[in-house]
Design a protein around this motif. Structure first.
Motif, PDB file in Angstrom:
ATOM      1  N   LEU A 227       0.841  -1.206   0.000  1.00  0.00           N
ATOM      2  CA  LEU A 227       0.000   0.000   0.000  1.00  0.00           C
ATOM      3  C   LEU A 227       0.873   1.250   0.000  1.00  0.00           C
ATOM      4  O   LEU A 227       0.579   2.240  -0.666  1.00  0.00           O
ATOM      5  N   THR A 228       1.951   1.201   0.759  1.00  0.00           N
ATOM      6  CA  THR A 228       2.850   2.353   0.832  1.00  0.00           C
ATOM      7  C   THR A 228       3.518   2.606  -0.521  1.00  0.00           C
ATOM      8  O   THR A 228       3.710   3.743  -0.929  1.00  0.00           O
ATOM      9  N   ALA A 229       3.841   1.525  -1.213  1.00  0.00           N
ATOM     10  CA  ALA A 229       4.524   1.656  -2.511  1.00  0.00           C
ATOM     11  C   ALA A 229       3.547   1.801  -3.677  1.00  0.00           C
ATOM     12  O   ALA A 229       3.957   2.015  -4.808  1.00  0.00           O
ATOM     13  N   CYS A 230       2.255   1.698  -3.380  1.00  0.00           N
ATOM     14  CA  CYS A 230       1.223   1.690  -4.424  1.00  0.00           C
ATOM     15  C   CYS A 230       1.297   2.966  -5.274  1.00  0.00           C
ATOM     16  O   CYS A 230       1.320   4.076  -4.730  1.00  0.00           O
ATOM     17  N   PRO A 231       1.336   2.824  -6.593  1.00  0.00           N
ATOM     18  CA  PRO A 231       1.425   4.024  -7.428  1.00  0.00           C
ATOM     19  C   PRO A 231       0.160   4.879  -7.386  1.00  0.00           C
ATOM     20  O   PRO A 231       0.197   6.063  -7.698  1.00  0.00           O
ATOM     21  N   ALA A 232      -0.948   4.287  -6.989  1.00  0.00           N
ATOM     22  CA  ALA A 232      -2.220   5.039  -6.963  1.00  0.00           C
ATOM     23  C   ALA A 232      -2.488   5.561  -5.547  1.00  0.00           C
ATOM     24  O   ALA A 232      -1.993   5.011  -4.572  1.00  0.00           O
ATOM     25  N   PRO A 233      -3.303   6.602  -5.443  1.00  0.00           N
ATOM     26  CA  PRO A 233      -3.638   7.117  -4.116  1.00  0.00           C
ATOM     27  C   PRO A 233      -4.426   6.092  -3.293  1.00  0.00           C
ATOM     28  O   PRO A 233      -5.327   5.438  -3.813  1.00  0.00           O
ATOM     29  N   VAL A 234      -4.069   5.983  -2.023  1.00  0.00           N
ATOM     30  CA  VAL A 234      -4.802   5.120  -1.086  1.00  0.00           C
ATOM     31  C   VAL A 234      -5.711   6.048  -0.282  1.00  0.00           C
ATOM     32  O   VAL A 234      -5.234   6.950   0.414  1.00  0.00           O
ATOM     33  N   VAL A 235      -7.002   5.845  -0.430  1.00  0.00           N
ATOM     34  CA  VAL A 235      -7.982   6.753   0.177  1.00  0.00           C
ATOM     35  C   VAL A 235      -8.903   5.967   1.107  1.00  0.00           C
ATOM     36  O   VAL A 235      -9.472   4.945   0.702  1.00  0.00           O
ATOM     37  N   ALA A 236      -9.044   6.425   2.340  1.00  0.00           N
ATOM     38  CA  ALA A 236      -9.944   5.755   3.288  1.00  0.00           C
ATOM     39  C   ALA A 236     -11.166   6.621   3.545  1.00  0.00           C
ATOM     40  O   ALA A 236     -11.086   7.852   3.510  1.00  0.00           O
ATOM     41  N   VAL A 273      -0.304   4.549   5.893  1.00  0.00           N
ATOM     42  CA  VAL A 273      -0.863   3.668   4.860  1.00  0.00           C
ATOM     43  C   VAL A 273      -1.725   4.485   3.883  1.00  0.00           C
ATOM     44  O   VAL A 273      -1.858   4.143   2.716  1.00  0.00           O
ATOM     45  N   ILE A 274      -2.321   5.569   4.371  1.00  0.00           N
ATOM     46  CA  ILE A 274      -3.264   6.321   3.528  1.00  0.00           C
ATOM     47  C   ILE A 274      -2.675   7.648   3.033  1.00  0.00           C
ATOM     48  O   ILE A 274      -1.883   8.285   3.714  1.00  0.00           O
ATOM     49  N   ASP A 275      -3.124   8.025   1.829  1.00  0.00           N
ATOM     50  CA  ASP A 275      -2.767   9.338   1.263  1.00  0.00           C
ATOM     51  C   ASP A 275      -3.891  10.333   1.454  1.00  0.00           C
ATOM     52  O   ASP A 275      -3.665  11.536   1.526  1.00  0.00           O
ATOM     53  N   GLY A 276      -5.115   9.805   1.461  1.00  0.00           N
ATOM     54  CA  GLY A 276      -6.277  10.683   1.546  1.00  0.00           C
ATOM     55  C   GLY A 276      -7.309  10.108   2.494  1.00  0.00           C
ATOM     56  O   GLY A 276      -7.405   8.879   2.664  1.00  0.00           O
ATOM     57  N   TYR A 277      -8.078  11.001   3.114  1.00  0.00           N
ATOM     58  CA  TYR A 277      -9.073  10.559   4.090  1.00  0.00           C
ATOM     59  C   TYR A 277     -10.340  11.371   3.860  1.00  0.00           C
ATOM     60  O   TYR A 277     -10.303  12.611   3.828  1.00  0.00           O
ATOM     61  N   LEU A 278     -11.435  10.649   3.693  1.00  0.00           N
ATOM     62  CA  LEU A 278     -12.705  11.308   3.408  1.00  0.00           C
ATOM     63  C   LEU A 278     -13.590  11.204   4.653  1.00  0.00           C
ATOM     64  O   LEU A 278     -13.891  10.101   5.106  1.00  0.00           O
ATOM     65  N   VAL A 279     -13.953  12.360   5.192  1.00  0.00           N
ATOM     66  CA  VAL A 279     -14.800  12.382   6.388  1.00  0.00           C
ATOM     67  C   VAL A 279     -16.132  13.030   6.042  1.00  0.00           C
ATOM     68  O   VAL A 279     -16.279  13.676   4.992  1.00  0.00           O
ATOM     69  N   ASP A 280     -17.071  12.880   6.945  1.00  0.00           N
ATOM     70  CA  ASP A 280     -18.374  13.480   6.725  1.00  0.00           C
ATOM     71  C   ASP A 280     -18.271  15.013   6.791  1.00  0.00           C
ATOM     72  O   ASP A 280     -17.410  15.550   7.518  1.00  0.00           O
ATOM     73  N   HIS A 281     -19.175  15.690   6.075  1.00  0.00           N
ATOM     74  CA  HIS A 281     -19.179  17.167   6.104  1.00  0.00           C
ATOM     75  C   HIS A 281     -19.186  17.672   7.550  1.00  0.00           C
ATOM     76  O   HIS A 281     -18.518  18.644   7.883  1.00  0.00           O
ATOM     77  N   GLY A 282     -19.929  16.978   8.410  1.00  0.00           N
ATOM     78  CA  GLY A 282     -20.044  17.396   9.817  1.00  0.00           C
ATOM     79  C   GLY A 282     -18.732  17.301  10.573  1.00  0.00           C
ATOM     80  O   GLY A 282     -18.579  17.914  11.638  1.00  0.00           O
ATOM     81  N   ASP A 283     -17.781  16.537  10.056  1.00  0.00           N
ATOM     82  CA  ASP A 283     -16.479  16.387  10.722  1.00  0.00           C
ATOM     83  C   ASP A 283     -15.406  17.264  10.063  1.00  0.00           C
ATOM     84  O   ASP A 283     -14.215  17.095  10.348  1.00  0.00           O
ATOM     85  N   ALA A 284     -15.853  18.193   9.212  1.00  0.00           N
ATOM     86  CA  ALA A 284     -14.898  19.083   8.529  1.00  0.00           C
ATOM     87  C   ALA A 284     -14.019  19.791   9.555  1.00  0.00           C
ATOM     88  O   ALA A 284     -14.502  20.234  10.606  1.00  0.00           O
ATOM     89  N   GLY A 285     -12.744  19.859   9.275  1.00  0.00           N
ATOM     90  CA  GLY A 285     -11.821  20.607  10.131  1.00  0.00           C
ATOM     91  C   GLY A 285     -11.371  19.863  11.381  1.00  0.00           C
ATOM     92  O   GLY A 285     -10.622  20.411  12.189  1.00  0.00           O
ATOM     93  N   THR A 286     -11.797  18.625  11.546  1.00  0.00           N
ATOM     94  CA  THR A 286     -11.442  17.909  12.783  1.00  0.00           C
ATOM     95  C   THR A 286     -10.235  16.982  12.598  1.00  0.00           C
ATOM     96  O   THR A 286      -9.775  16.400  13.569  1.00  0.00           O
TER      97      THR A 286
END
Ligand code: GDP
Length: 333
Positions: A227-236, A273-286
């Protein structure tokens, strides 16, 4: 995760999703509906698998398979739609073990899987064949064909996962988790090949329970490195929304493990392990996690449209990370 970004080979490309059962299957369904056939591979946790009444049961694989075949039970999130329970009633009448619910139709899956495993077929081959027969076009891959069994340490000692999860309804406080067999298990070769594929568009960690569904996958030798070496973005995608789990013991377990019940704590848990993290709008900025880009979306999936919309948001986020990485490396986006 790879800092030296490769040139992008095509605008789209295959997507790999790491998933447990109910939460993961919701996003997997959304992804399967917006991607061209053959462009989605879902790697399923098999740490929940167990042997019961002489049967080999793979709960997460089956939840994914039933969901993607459109024959899942929308009320329970597990098992088959329009199920009947003659077997369980007869078993109860005979004084048999009834703490794990097995519907009549679902039973056929376990009986046939057990027969074929005993005849020497691999779990992945059997899953492939079941999916083909049920009309599932998405590739569902067990994380490994080798046995991995999640165990939970509680005040009552170490418990087998289903003993903790179903028989004891997650009541005992969790002090520690172990993924028995993981260190010697081989991640499925197609799983590792997908992670190394230069055409891969994204590796998506579904909003599944990090400790019960994703960590067993990450515990397999080589998976973190891949996952760390993965050429594509790892998004959770966060399974925690506004300090609560949507379903299941995730929040209770985080408290018992001494973690705050926040989307941020899950990001920290995944770490590099992750490059990107998607949270709910309500958790913006946390969430502020070094090296991890954060975006927001409507992450509660109630309807089919929600599942598809979140799948689109995940891919748009991954594509934006891919573009910025390509730009930073001077490659054409
Ligand atoms: P299991 O293996 O059947 O327990 O299922 P998973 O591990 O795949 O999913 C359980 C997790 O999914 C829980 O932590 C839930 O909070 C999360 N979850 C369930 N539904 C949703 C949803 O609609 N949105 C998000 N963001 N998380 C969800």
């Amino acid at each position: 995760m790879n800092a030296s970004a490769p040139a992008l080979h095509s605008r789209d490309g295959p997507v790999l999703a790491l998933s447990g059962g109910i939460g993961g299957a919701k996003l997997a369904l959304g992804l399967s509906r917006i991607l061209p056939p053959g462009e989605l591979v879902v790697v399923a946790n098999t740490g929940d698998d167990f042997e019961h009444l002489g049967l080999s049961i793979s709960p997460d694989l089956d939840t994914l398979m039933y969901t993607l075949a459109g024959i899942d039970n929308p009320e329970t999130g597990w098992g088959l739609r329009s199920e009947t329970w003659t077997f369980m009633a007869a078993l109860r009448a005979l004084g048999g073990e009834t703490w794990f619910q097995l519907g009549d139709g679902d039973l056929a899956t376990h009986v046939e899987r057990t027969r074929r495993l005993e005849a020497g077929e691999t779990l992945s081959r059997i899953t492939d064949d079941f999916c083909r027969r049920l009309g599932v076009q998405t590739k569902i891959l067990p994380m490994s064909d080798d046995k991995v069994r999640t165990r939970v340490r509680t005040a009552a000692g170490w418990l087998a996962f289903q003993d903790y999860f179903v028989r004891r309804r997650c009541e005992p406080a969790v002090a520690e988790l172990a993924y028995e067999g993981a260190a010697a298990a081989r991640p499925h070769a197609e799983f590792l090949a997908a992670l190394a594929d230069p055409r891969l568009r994204s590796a998506v960690i579904c909003p599944s329970n990090p400790f019960l569904s994703i960590d067993p996958i990450l515990a397999l030798p080589g998976v973190r490195a891949a996952l760390t070496a993965c050429p594509a973005p790892v998004v959770a995608v966060s399974p925690i929304i506004a300090g609560r789990a949507v379903k299941g013991p995730c929040a209770k377990m985080m408290t018992e493990l001494g973690l705050p019940v926040t989307a941020a704590a899950v990001a920290t848990h995944y770490g590099d392990v992750i490059d990107g993290y998607l949270v709910d709008h309500g958790d913006a900025g946390t969430v502020a996690c070094p090296g991890v880009a954060v975006a927001t979306a409507a992450t509660l999936m109630t309807s089919l449209a929600d599942r598809e919309a979140l799948a689109r948001d995940v891919l748009a986020f991954a594509d934006s990370l891919r573009r910025s990485r390509a730009e930073a490396a001077g490659a054409p986006a």
